[in-house]
Design a protein around this motif. Structure first.
Motif, PDB file in Angstrom:
ATOM      1  N   SER A 102       1.300  -1.369  -0.267  1.00 40.54           N
ATOM      2  CA  SER A 102      -0.193  -0.110  -0.228  1.00 40.54           C
ATOM      3  C   SER A 102       1.075   1.170   0.053  1.00 40.54           C
ATOM      4  O   SER A 102       1.811   1.240   0.540  1.00 40.54           O
ATOM      5  N   PHE A 103       0.138   2.141  -0.528  1.00 39.12           N
ATOM      6  CA  PHE A 103       1.084   3.539  -0.052  1.00 39.12           C
ATOM      7  C   PHE A 103       0.089   4.660   0.060  1.00 39.12           C
ATOM      8  O   PHE A 103      -1.068   4.931  -0.557  1.00 39.12           O
ATOM      9  N   GLY A 104       0.232   4.148   1.196  1.00 42.46           N
ATOM     10  CA  GLY A 104      -0.822   5.084   2.180  1.00 42.46           C
ATOM     11  C   GLY A 104      -2.261   4.246   2.338  1.00 42.46           C
ATOM     12  O   GLY A 104      -2.692   2.926   3.085  1.00 42.46           O
ATOM     13  N   ARG A 153      -3.986   1.023  -2.025  1.00 43.78           N
ATOM     14  CA  ARG A 153      -3.945  -0.760  -1.944  1.00 43.78           C
ATOM     15  C   ARG A 153      -2.448  -0.740  -3.412  1.00 43.78           C
ATOM     16  O   ARG A 153      -4.185  -1.202  -4.242  1.00 43.78           O
ATOM     17  N   ALA A 154      -2.009  -0.326  -3.446  1.00 42.69           N
ATOM     18  CA  ALA A 154      -1.447  -0.684  -4.969  1.00 42.69           C
ATOM     19  C   ALA A 154      -1.793  -2.369  -4.934  1.00 42.69           C
ATOM     20  O   ALA A 154      -1.675  -2.534  -6.423  1.00 42.69           O
ATOM     21  N   LEU A 155      -1.060  -3.855  -4.415  1.00 45.59           N
ATOM     22  CA  LEU A 155      -1.451  -4.437  -4.302  1.00 45.59           C
ATOM     23  C   LEU A 155      -2.435  -5.572  -3.342  1.00 45.59           C
ATOM     24  O   LEU A 155      -1.821  -5.123  -2.426  1.00 45.59           O
ATOM     25  N   ASP A 177      -4.641  -2.131 -17.142  1.00 45.34           N
ATOM     26  CA  ASP A 177      -5.000  -0.963 -17.157  1.00 45.34           C
ATOM     27  C   ASP A 177      -4.032   0.664 -16.797  1.00 45.34           C
ATOM     28  O   ASP A 177      -3.214  -0.410 -15.897  1.00 45.34           O
ATOM     29  N   ASN A 178      -4.011   1.025 -16.653  1.00 49.28           N
ATOM     30  CA  ASN A 178      -2.704   2.212 -15.912  1.00 49.28           C
ATOM     31  C   ASN A 178      -3.785   2.265 -14.635  1.00 49.28           C
ATOM     32  O   ASN A 178      -5.249   2.169 -14.788  1.00 49.28           O
ATOM     33  N   GLY A 179      -2.423   1.959 -13.834  1.00 51.46           N
ATOM     34  CA  GLY A 179      -2.833   1.728 -12.551  1.00 51.46           C
ATOM     35  C   GLY A 179      -3.283   1.005 -11.997  1.00 51.46           C
ATOM     36  O   GLY A 179      -3.590   0.567 -10.463  1.00 51.46           O
ATOM     37  N   ALA A 180      -3.033   0.247 -12.889  1.00 50.90           N
ATOM     38  CA  ALA A 180      -3.677  -2.005 -12.463  1.00 50.90           C
ATOM     39  C   ALA A 180      -2.591  -2.090 -10.770  1.00 50.90           C
ATOM     40  O   ALA A 180      -3.283  -2.882 -10.170  1.00 50.90           O
ATOM     41  N   GLY A 181      -1.418  -2.000 -10.584  1.00 55.60           N
ATOM     42  CA  GLY A 181      -0.570  -1.866  -9.844  1.00 55.60           C
ATOM     43  C   GLY A 181       0.612  -2.695 -10.103  1.00 55.60           C
ATOM     44  O   GLY A 181       1.551  -3.501 -10.139  1.00 55.60           O
ATOM     45  N   LYS A 182       0.627  -3.175 -11.873  1.00 53.92           N
ATOM     46  CA  LYS A 182       1.683  -3.585 -12.869  1.00 53.92           C
ATOM     47  C   LYS A 182       3.017  -3.371 -12.350  1.00 53.92           C
ATOM     48  O   LYS A 182       4.471  -3.870 -12.115  1.00 53.92           O
ATOM     49  N   SER A 183       3.567  -2.278 -11.935  1.00 59.56           N
ATOM     50  CA  SER A 183       4.622  -1.151 -12.406  1.00 59.56           C
ATOM     51  C   SER A 183       4.935  -1.575 -10.516  1.00 59.56           C
ATOM     52  O   SER A 183       6.128  -2.315 -10.117  1.00 59.56           O
ATOM     53  N   THR A 184       3.947  -1.672 -10.071  1.00 61.47           N
ATOM     54  CA  THR A 184       4.145  -1.389  -8.650  1.00 61.47           C
ATOM     55  C   THR A 184       4.304  -3.723  -7.922  1.00 61.47           C
ATOM     56  O   THR A 184       5.597  -3.800  -7.067  1.00 61.47           O
ATOM     57  N   LEU A 185       3.929  -3.982  -9.088  1.00 57.14           N
ATOM     58  CA  LEU A 185       4.406  -5.691  -8.499  1.00 57.14           C
ATOM     59  C   LEU A 185       5.713  -6.068  -9.132  1.00 57.14           C
ATOM     60  O   LEU A 185       6.547  -6.373  -8.533  1.00 57.14           O
ATOM     61  N   HIS A 198      13.121  -0.865 -16.103  1.00 55.57           N
ATOM     62  CA  HIS A 198      12.558  -0.102 -15.415  1.00 55.57           C
ATOM     63  C   HIS A 198      11.523   0.827 -16.521  1.00 55.57           C
ATOM     64  O   HIS A 198      11.751   1.438 -17.253  1.00 55.57           O
ATOM     65  N   GLN A 199      10.026   1.659 -16.593  1.00 50.54           N
ATOM     66  CA  GLN A 199       8.952   2.178 -16.944  1.00 50.54           C
ATOM     67  C   GLN A 199      10.122   3.465 -17.673  1.00 50.54           C
ATOM     68  O   GLN A 199      10.073   3.984 -18.574  1.00 50.54           O
ATOM     69  N   ASP A 200      10.230   4.173 -15.922  1.00 55.78           N
ATOM     70  CA  ASP A 200      10.865   5.116 -16.225  1.00 55.78           C
ATOM     71  C   ASP A 200      11.699   4.844 -16.211  1.00 55.78           C
ATOM     72  O   ASP A 200      13.220   4.085 -15.715  1.00 55.78           O
ATOM     73  N   ASP A 228       9.120  -3.374 -18.164  1.00 56.70           N
ATOM     74  CA  ASP A 228       8.290  -2.460 -17.977  1.00 56.70           C
ATOM     75  C   ASP A 228       8.190  -1.825 -19.100  1.00 56.70           C
ATOM     76  O   ASP A 228       8.642  -0.823 -19.471  1.00 56.70           O
ATOM     77  N   GLU A 229       6.912  -2.539 -19.954  1.00 56.12           N
ATOM     78  CA  GLU A 229       6.662  -1.318 -21.685  1.00 56.12           C
ATOM     79  C   GLU A 229       8.263  -0.766 -22.261  1.00 56.12           C
ATOM     80  O   GLU A 229       8.485   0.114 -22.505  1.00 56.12           O
ATOM     81  N   PRO A 230       8.707  -1.646 -22.637  1.00 55.55           N
ATOM     82  CA  PRO A 230       9.991  -1.826 -23.392  1.00 55.55           C
ATOM     83  C   PRO A 230       9.940  -1.127 -24.365  1.00 55.55           C
ATOM     84  O   PRO A 230      10.650  -0.508 -25.152  1.00 55.55           O
ATOM     85  N   THR A 284       3.228  -5.054 -21.129  1.00 57.50           N
ATOM     86  CA  THR A 284       2.797  -4.037 -22.257  1.00 57.50           C
ATOM     87  C   THR A 284       1.749  -3.806 -22.777  1.00 57.50           C
ATOM     88  O   THR A 284       0.587  -4.086 -21.539  1.00 57.50           O
ATOM     89  N   HIS A 285       1.169  -2.801 -23.264  1.00 61.39           N
ATOM     90  CA  HIS A 285      -0.651  -2.048 -22.591  1.00 61.39           C
ATOM     91  C   HIS A 285      -0.783  -2.785 -24.518  1.00 61.39           C
ATOM     92  O   HIS A 285      -1.749  -2.834 -24.986  1.00 61.39           O
ATOM     93  N   ASN A 286       0.440  -3.052 -25.448  1.00 63.83           N
ATOM     94  CA  ASN A 286       0.199  -3.865 -26.827  1.00 63.83           C
ATOM     95  C   ASN A 286       0.129  -4.671 -27.236  1.00 63.83           C
ATOM     96  O   ASN A 286       0.534  -5.822 -26.657  1.00 63.83           O
TER      97      ASN A 286
HETATM   98  N1  LIG Z   1       5.173   5.200  -5.072  1.00 59.09           N
HETATM   99  C1  LIG Z   1       4.185   5.651  -5.009  1.00 59.09           C
HETATM  100  N2  LIG Z   1       3.658   6.449  -4.252  1.00 59.09           N
HETATM  101  C2  LIG Z   1       1.874   6.557  -4.128  1.00 59.09           C
HETATM  102  N3  LIG Z   1       1.715   5.582  -4.886  1.00 59.09           N
HETATM  103  C3  LIG Z   1       1.711   4.988  -6.491  1.00 59.09           C
HETATM  104  C4  LIG Z   1       3.550   5.058  -5.721  1.00 59.09           C
HETATM  105  N4  LIG Z   1       3.669   4.212  -7.085  1.00 59.09           N
HETATM  106  C5  LIG Z   1       1.984   3.811  -7.436  1.00 59.09           C
HETATM  107  N5  LIG Z   1       1.268   4.175  -6.684  1.00 59.09           N
HETATM  108  C6  LIG Z   1      -0.018   4.205  -6.799  1.00 59.09           C
HETATM  109  O1  LIG Z   1      -0.576   2.610  -7.478  1.00 59.09           O
HETATM  110  C7  LIG Z   1      -1.457   2.720  -8.486  1.00 59.09           C
HETATM  111  C8  LIG Z   1      -0.405   0.921  -8.739  1.00 59.09           C
HETATM  112  O2  LIG Z   1       0.250   1.642  -9.366  1.00 59.09           O
HETATM  113  P1  LIG Z   1       1.357   1.672 -11.223  1.00 59.09           P
HETATM  114  O3  LIG Z   1       2.391   2.043 -11.352  1.00 59.09           O
HETATM  115  O4  LIG Z   1       1.818  -0.574 -10.191  1.00 59.09           O
HETATM  116  O5  LIG Z   1       0.547   0.933 -12.457  1.00 59.09           O
HETATM  117  P2  LIG Z   1       0.942   0.439 -13.735  1.00 59.09           P
HETATM  118  O6  LIG Z   1      -0.402  -0.846 -13.467  1.00 59.09           O
HETATM  119  O7  LIG Z   1       2.069   0.451 -14.218  1.00 59.09           O
HETATM  120  O8  LIG Z   1       0.079   1.437 -14.480  1.00 59.09           O
HETATM  121  P3  LIG Z   1       0.378   2.603 -15.835  1.00 59.09           P
HETATM  122  O9  LIG Z   1      -0.035   1.254 -16.875  1.00 59.09           O
HETATM  123  O10 LIG Z   1       0.397   3.629 -16.344  1.00 59.09           O
HETATM  124  O11 LIG Z   1       2.544   2.529 -15.837  1.00 59.09           O
HETATM  125  C9  LIG Z   1      -1.479   3.934  -8.912  1.00 59.09           C
HETATM  126  O12 LIG Z   1      -2.745   4.011  -8.266  1.00 59.09           O
HETATM  127  C10 LIG Z   1      -0.351   4.835  -8.454  1.00 59.09           C
HETATM  128  O13 LIG Z   1      -1.203   6.235  -8.066  1.00 59.09           O
END
Ligand SMILES: Nc1ncnc2c1ncn2[C@@H]1O[C@H](COP(=O)(O)OP(=O)(O)OP(=O)(O)O)[C@@H](O)[C@H]1O
Ligand SMILES: [Mg+2]
Lengths: 333, 258
Positions: free
Chosen positions: B12-14, B17-19, B37-45, B84-86, B172-174, B204-206
């Motif tokens: 969780s971030f505050g 609940r990202a995962l 989709d965007n924000g699904a939590g892929k990058s967090t995972l 990483h994506q970034d 991550d989205e190469p 990937t989104h593709n």
């Molecule tokens: N460092 C952080 N601090 C607070 N919230 C975060 C942080 N990183 C991610 N989140 C939140 O966690 C959720 C999941 O984000 P994440 O980056 O994992 O999405 P994603 O699936 O990779 O999306 P995208 O396809 O847009 O890259 C989002 O709601 C995001 O705002």
């Protein structure tokens, strides 16, 4: 004309060199020195050169630490205050506390380490910008120096000895008079060049300043590196303060006021990026020489005392504009 | 052979609940696409797997052994390389210095962080690597990364992951921001890496890319894994509807009515 032709093949061999920020700084330094030398013959006299070389290491040593710190993407505004506090504490301990000079210096060193560590830990662990953290630290440290001295300079230092000779002894070369602090500056400069350019640590420092996340993702301990750089910068500021106090045999709680900005000016004039990632020690040495020469030269050519800072400020601004234009050019080219 | 297993990961971030309870396994020599989709939590995972930040709860197993990944260094030492994506490069450093960042070849190793870089080795290894990855344009190992195009940077990051022969390579989205040719280069690379026995986790989104290279698909929605399918058993439309969360039962009814 001849000079331009001489430089042509060099430029061809290494196209990057002439465009590099160190190089343009060096050209401007040369021009400045020439202007001052022509305007006043005394500028290059042994006495005046000795004078400049006496002051140079004190700010120059701090600038070395600041260059590494800036390259890692942080900066330290508390260096001038540390420059003032360290000798005050050391000399008070000896004069009023009867402490042995070696032990007093050790205490001063520990104090500088502590100040740097606190700066670094707050910046990295709590995540407050180094501007705010070290600005507050400036006030705390300067305030401490004023408080423990009640605002008065200490009585003059009358104990020559090993450490005084080590840090501020002087020697003559022909009609030039140099201080040992020049050796310190040269030695520390070589070390800093080695670390930033050739060592693994330098690769980390540049990477952290260039893209912290990328560096961390490769396992570079970014926070630890930053904390150590804050400590290093603080220790160098304390060392410079001791050198200065020993040289003039006196410590004052207001010594080093405003040095933080002068040092940062030296560093960025030399071509180190304020935004991190790109640092050059050679540039910083040129920058230190330049600011020293400017301060000294404008006195000699008769600029009224109160107008110094106008000139210093304008020259710094001109240098920064030049760097920015070169940067743009390089990006386009 | 299972290379990587995640069990009930939570982060969780505050209040976000990202995962929530993410679990899945990655086998040797397989390409798994992680969709959502965007924000699904892929990058967090994947950041949790690669040690960018610690997980709140859950277990990670590498080759059957439970591990704790507390730093990016831990993940790298376990053979997990992440792109990483970034962007994961330092723009002010040369290509060669970036390729070896954090694992610099040095002389006089006992000097620790003060050890001098082995520039000859650095340059040779970098050139060899650039050639091996088959980056079409000739790149100078001493060129600054800031002078490269987005695609070139991506290729550099990928070569870096490949060079350390990681067991698991996470992308991550190469193909983001890449041209057609560069995209094909990346996909070709993914296949090569799999054929060499590595496992790949591809975000990937593709969806077209997924069907070109992936063996299996995992779909995430709002921090949870909502579907897992082998590519051979599914099709583009089904996957798309799972990602967007379209009502599957309604869809099925519709199909049956026809
Ligand atoms: N460092 C952080 N601090 C607070 N919230 C975060 C942080 N990183 C991610 N989140 C939140 O966690 C959720 C999941 O984000 P994440 O980056 O994992 O999405 P994603 O699936 O990779 O999306 P995208 O396809 O847009 O890259 C989002 O709601 C995001 O705002
Ligand atoms: Mg993402």
């Amino acid at each position: 004309m001849i000079a331009a032709e001489d430089e042509m093949p060099v430029g061809k061999r290494r196209p990057g060199l002439m465009r590099s920020p160190q190089f343009s700084s060096l050209v401007i330094l040369t021009v400045l020195l020439a202007v001052f030398a022509i305007a006043d013959a005394n500028f290059l006299s042994p006495l005046n050169i000795s004078n400049m070389m006496a002051f140079l290491p004190e700010l120059g040593i701090i600038a070395l630490g600041m260059t590494l710190l800036l390259t890692a993407g942080e900066f330290d505004l508390s260096v001038g205050a540390v420059f003032g506090l360290a000798p005050v504490v050391v000399m008070l301990l000896v004069q009023n506390g009867g402490v042995d000079i070696g032990a007093a210096l050790l205490a001063g060193l520990l104090l500088c380490i502590a100040i740097g560590a606190i700066n670094g830990l707050i910046v990295t662990k709590i995540g407050i910008s180094s501007f705010l953290v070290t600005l507050s630290m400036l006030l705390v440290v300067r305030g401490a120096a004023l408080y423990i001295t009640q605002g008065f300079p200490l009585k003059s230092w009358d104990q020559p000895g090993f450490f005084v000779t080590l840090l501020a002894g002087s020697f003559n070369v022909g009609s030039f008079r140099f201080y040992t602090s020049l050796w310190w500056f040269i030695g520390l400069s070589l070390l800093a060049i080695y670390v930033l350019r050739y060592a693994k640590l330098g690769n980390w420092i540049s990477a952290i300043g260039s893209n912290r996340n990328a560096a961390v993702a490769r396992g570079v301990p970014a926070d630890a590196v930053k904390v150590w750089l804050f400590i290093l910068t603080s220790v160098l500021a304390g060392l410079a303060g001791m050198i200065s106090a020993f040289r003039i045999s006196a410590a004052s709680p207001v010594a080093g006021t405003g040095y933080e900005l002068e040092v940062i000016a030296m560093v960025v004039v030399g071509g180190t990026a304020l935004t991190g990632g790109r640092g050059t020690i050679l540039g910083t040495i040129v920058g230190a020489l330049m600011l020293r020469a400017i301060r000294n030269g404008i006195v000699l050519i008769g600029v009224p005392g109160l107008a110094y800072n106008i000139f210093v400020g304008l020259i710094i601004l001109a240098m920064l504009i030049l760097h920015a234009l070169l940067q743009k050019n390089a990006a386009r080219g | 052979m299972e290379v990587l297993r995640l069990q009930n990961l939570q982060k969780s971030f505050g209040s976000v609940r990202a995962l929530k309870n993410a679990s899945f396994a990655l086998k040797e020599g397989e390409v798994v696409a992680l969709l959502g989709d965007n924000g699904a939590g892929k990058s967090t995972l994947i950041k949790a797997i690669s040690g960018v930040f610690p997980i709140d709860r859950g277990d990670i197993y590498v080759r059957g052994e439970k591990v704790s990944i507390r730093s990016t260094r831990d993940a790298m030492d376990l053979g997990i390389e992440t792109i990483h994506q970034d962007t994961s490069l330092a723009p002010d450093l040369s290509i060669a210095r970036n390729l070896f960042l954090g694992r610099e070849p040095v002389k006089l190793k006992w000097l620790g962080v003060f050890a001098p870089l082995d520039f000859a080795k650095l340059r040779d290894a970098a050139s060899a690597l650039l050639k091996r990855v088959g980056i079409s344009k000739k790149l100078d190992a001493d060129a600054l990364v800031s002078t490269l195009s987005g695609g070139e940077r991506q290729s550099i990051a990928i070569s870096r992951a490949m060079q350390f022969a990681a067991k698991v390579i996470i992308l991550d989205e190469p193909t983001n921001n890449l041209g057609v040719e560069e995209t094909h280069g990346v996909l070709r690379f993914v296949k090569e890496v799999r054929d060499a026995g590595h496992s790949v986790l591809l975000i990937t989104h593709n969806i077209h890319h997924v069907f070109q290279v992936a063996d299996r698909i995992i779909v995430m929605r709002r921090g949870e894994i909502v579907a897992e399918q082998t590519v051979a058993d599914t099709d583009l439309l089904t996957v798309e509807s799972i990602i967007t969360g379209a009502d599957m039962s309604a869809l099925l009814k519709e199909t049956r009515a026809k």
